[in-house]
Design an enzyme around this catalytic site. Structure first.
Site, short mmCIF file in Angstrom:
data_model
loop_
_atom_site.label_atom_id
_atom_site.label_comp_id
_atom_site.label_asym_id
_atom_site.label_seq_id
_atom_site.Cartn_x
_atom_site.Cartn_y
_atom_site.Cartn_z
N SER A 1 -9.50 -8.86 -2.57
CA SER A 1 -8.64 -7.71 -2.54
C SER A 1 -8.98 -6.86 -1.43
O SER A 1 -8.78 -5.43 -1.39
CB SER A 1 -8.13 -7.04 -3.85
OG SER A 1 -9.44 -6.47 -4.13
N LEU A 2 -9.63 -7.47 -0.38
CA LEU A 2 -10.16 -6.64 0.95
C LEU A 2 -9.29 -7.17 2.10
O LEU A 2 -9.53 -6.80 2.91
CB LEU A 2 -11.36 -6.84 1.17
CG LEU A 2 -12.53 -6.65 0.14
CD1 LEU A 2 -13.81 -6.70 0.22
CD2 LEU A 2 -12.23 -4.81 -0.31
N SER A 3 -7.99 -7.68 1.62
CA SER A 3 -7.03 -7.87 2.75
C SER A 3 -7.28 -9.11 3.85
O SER A 3 -7.13 -8.99 4.85
CB SER A 3 -6.67 -6.73 3.58
OG SER A 3 -5.62 -5.96 3.02
N GLU B 1 4.21 -12.17 5.06
CA GLU B 1 3.93 -12.19 3.47
C GLU B 1 5.19 -12.14 2.65
O GLU B 1 5.13 -12.94 1.82
CB GLU B 1 3.11 -10.81 3.14
CG GLU B 1 1.75 -10.51 3.65
CD GLU B 1 0.66 -11.26 3.07
OE1 GLU B 1 0.87 -12.07 1.82
OE2 GLU B 1 -0.46 -11.55 3.50
N ASP C 1 -1.47 -2.95 4.23
CA ASP C 1 -2.62 -3.73 4.46
C ASP C 1 -2.50 -3.93 6.07
O ASP C 1 -3.45 -3.98 6.90
CB ASP C 1 -2.79 -5.01 3.73
CG ASP C 1 -3.04 -4.86 2.30
OD1 ASP C 1 -3.28 -3.75 2.00
OD2 ASP C 1 -2.67 -6.00 1.44
N ASP D 1 2.88 1.81 -1.58
CA ASP D 1 3.27 1.62 -0.30
C ASP D 1 4.66 0.88 -0.41
O ASP D 1 5.50 1.08 0.71
CB ASP D 1 2.50 0.69 0.42
CG ASP D 1 2.16 -0.70 0.06
OD1 ASP D 1 2.45 -0.86 -1.05
OD2 ASP D 1 1.80 -1.29 0.92
N HIS E 1 -0.16 1.01 -4.92
CA HIS E 1 1.01 0.60 -5.24
C HIS E 1 1.95 1.71 -5.21
O HIS E 1 3.04 1.68 -5.93
CB HIS E 1 1.01 -0.18 -6.91
CG HIS E 1 0.42 -1.50 -7.07
ND1 HIS E 1 0.97 -2.54 -6.78
CD2 HIS E 1 -1.12 -1.58 -7.69
CE1 HIS E 1 0.02 -3.46 -7.07
NE2 HIS E 1 -1.17 -3.14 -7.33
N GLY F 1 -10.36 -13.59 -1.88
CA GLY F 1 -9.76 -13.19 -3.07
C GLY F 1 -10.32 -11.92 -3.52
O GLY F 1 -10.36 -11.86 -4.46
C1 GLA Z 1 -1.52 -5.26 -1.92
C2 GLA Z 1 -0.51 -5.22 -0.86
C3 GLA Z 1 -0.44 -3.80 -0.61
C4 GLA Z 1 -0.09 -2.88 -1.55
C5 GLA Z 1 -1.56 -3.02 -2.35
C6 GLA Z 1 -1.26 -2.30 -3.62
O1 GLA Z 1 -2.85 -5.17 -1.10
O2 GLA Z 1 -0.52 -6.10 0.04
O3 GLA Z 1 1.05 -3.84 0.19
O4 GLA Z 1 1.01 -2.88 -2.26
O5 GLA Z 1 -1.62 -4.44 -2.72
O6 GLA Z 1 -1.73 -0.77 -3.23
#
Ligand code: GLA
Length: 387
Positions: A125-127, A161, A173, A35, A33, A123
Site C-alpha cells: 500500500s505504498l502505491s 486504474e 496516489d 480523495d 479514503h 502489495g
Molecule cells: C488507495 C487509492 C487512493 C486512496 C487511498 C485511500 O491508495 O488509490 O486513491 O483512496 O487508497 O485513502
C-alpha cells in the site's frame, strides 16, 4: 540501480537505452479514503520507487521486462494490441498508459523496449501501481517528446486504474507520485485539485513505516464497496442538502443531517469521510504550528475511525498501529493507504526507533505469527528523468 539497468538493457535488447526515469512510491500522512469524497489528503512521495530505462524499436512491438517479476519473462505485445490481457500481468498498467496516450498522440507510431525495477515492497500500500503508471507515462513522454504535463499524466494514471484495471480509486496516489517534492508533503483538496507544499519536518520525530507483510486479498473489491457505500450515503444526504460531495460537510453539519442516511453502514462510512477530512485540516494546522503531539493524536484518531467506522484495517494493521501507539516516544500511529493489508506509519522520536521496532515486532509476532518489516525513508521528489 540505474547503471545496472542500463547495462542489463544492452544485454537483453542489444541496444542502449535512450531515456531513464524514476517514479516514487508514497505514504499518506493522513486523509484516508477522503480523495473520492471530495476531501483533503496529505501524502508525501518517498525515495523508494520504480526505476525504468527505455529505447525505441524499428518495428511496432512493445517489449517489457521487470526485474521484480522475472517469472513473467519478457512480455511482448504490439502498438495494435493494447487491450487488457490477464496474461500480461504487471505490464497491463503500462499498456493502459500507452493505450490512453495513443488516443491523444499520433506521434506514438513505433514500438519500444522498457526495462524496470522497483524497490517498493509489493502489495505494501505504498502505491507501487501509481509509481509504475507515472514511470511509464514519463518514459513515453521522453521517448516521443510528447507535449503533455504532469497533471495530464496524473489523470491518465487514474483513468488506467479506474477504467483499464477496474479499481475506482481516487486521485491521491497518482497526484503525489506526479507532483511530489523533496522534504515536502502535499496538502491536496481533491474537490478542486488546489494544493500546496508543506515541509514534512517533525523536529526530533521521524516517520517509521511498518509493513504487515500480509498478502493482499480482496482489496480491490472491498475498496470499490466502500466507495459505493459512500455514494449511497451521499445520495441520501443530497435529498436534504445541496452538496456535491461529503467533503463539503463539517462534522457539525454531518451530525445534524446523518439521520437522513437510511442504512447504518453507509452512515458510518460517511462519518469517517467527514471526520477524517476535518482531522486532515487540523493535522495540517498542527504541523504548521509544530504541535507534533496533536499531529500524533490525530493519527491515532484516524486509525480508530478507519477501524471502527470504515472497517478497512484488520487484525494485522490494528496490531501494528495500536502496539506502536503504546510505545514510549511514539506520538501517534495509523494505517496508510487503502488498508486491509500493507503498511502503517508511526510518528516516533528518533531515540525511540529501536524500541518501537522491538516492541512492535514481539507483539506482532506473538499475535500474527510472523514478523513485520520496518523502513525509514526520506521524503523525495515526484516522477523525474534521471541524468
Ligand atoms: C488507495 C487509492 C487512493 C486512496 C487511498 C485511500 O491508495 O488509490 O486513491 O483512496 O487508497 O485513502
Amino acid at each position: 540501480m540505474i547503471n545496472k539497468l542500463e547495462q542489463q538493457f544492452v544485454e537483453r535488447f542489444n541496444q542502449s537505452s535512450s531515456v531513464k526515469a524514476f517514479a516514487p512510491g508514497r505514504i499518506n500522512l493522513i486523509g484516508e479514503h477522503t480523495d473520492y469524497n471530495g476531501g483533503y489528503v496529505f501524502p508525501a512521495a518517498i525515495e523508494l520507487g520504480t526505476y525504468g530505462v527505455a529505447s525505441l524499436r524499428q518495428d511496432r512491438e512493445l517489449h517489457f521486462y521487470s526485474n521484480n517479476f522475472k517469472e513473467d519473462g519478457e512480455i511482448i505485445t504490439t502498438l495494435d494490441s493494447l487491450d487488457y490481457n490477464g496474461a500480461h500481468q504487471w505490464a497491463n498498467y503500462a499498456k493502459g498508459m500507452i493505450k490512453y496516450l495513443r488516443e491523444q498522440f499520433d506521434d506514438i507510431d513505433c514500438g519500444f523496449n522498457i526495462l524496470i525495477e522497483g524497490n517498493i515492497p509489493n502489495g505494501a500500500s505504498l502505491s507501487s501501481s501509481a509509481s509504475l503508471e507515472l514511470l511509464i507515462g514519463w518514459l513515453i513522454k521522453a521517448l516521443f517528446k510528447l507535449n503533455i504535463n504532469r497533471l495530464e499524466l496524473i489523470h491518465l494514471g487514474q483513468r488506467v486504474e479506474n477504467q483499464y484495471i477496474g479499481v475506482n480509486s481516487g486521485i491521491m496516489d497518482q497526484f503525489i507520485v506526479g507532483m511530489g517534492k523533496k522534504d515536502h508533503a502535499i496538502l491536496l483538496d481533491t474537490a478542486n485539485l488546489h494544493y500546496h507544499y508543506v515541509p514534512a519536518q517533525f523536529g526530533d520525530y521521524v516517520i517509521s513505516i511498518m509493513n504487515t507483510n500480509k498478502r493482499r486479498s480482496l482489496t480491490e473489491s472491498k475498496y470499490n464497496e466502500r466507495r459505493s457505500e459512500c455514494e449511497t450515503a451521499l445520495k441520501d444526504l443530497q435529498k436534504e442538502a445541496d452538496i456535491l460531495s461529503l467533503g463539503e460537510l463539517s462534522v457539525e453539519q454531518f451530525d445534524s443531517l446523518k439521520h437522513h442516511i437510511k442504512a447504518s453502514l453507509p452512515m458510518r462510512r460517511a462519518r469517517h469521510a467527514v471526520t477524517e477530512n476535518q482531522r486532515t485540516k487540523e493535522a495540517y494546522q498542527a504541523l504548521q504550528q509544530r504541535d507534533f503531539k496533536l499531529f500524533g493524536q490525530l493519527l491515532n484518531d484516524s486509525h480508530h475511525s478507519l477501524k471502527n467506522d470504515y472497517a478497512v484495517t484488520g487484525v494485522e494493521l490494528d496490531t501494528l498501529a495500536e502496539t506502536a501507539q503504546q510505545v514510549d516516544g511514539v506520538l501517534g500511529a495509523r494505517m496508510t493507504g487503502a488498508g486491509f493489508a500493507g503498511c502503517a506509519i508511526a510518528l516516533v522520536h528518533k531515540a525511540a526507533l529501536k524500541q518501537l521496532e522491538y516492541e512492535v515486532t514481539s507483539v506482532y509476532k506473538a499475535t500474527i505469527g510472523y514478523e513485520p518489516s520496518f523502513y525509514h525513508v526520506t521524503v523525495g521528489d515526484g516522477v523525474k528523468t534521471l541524468g
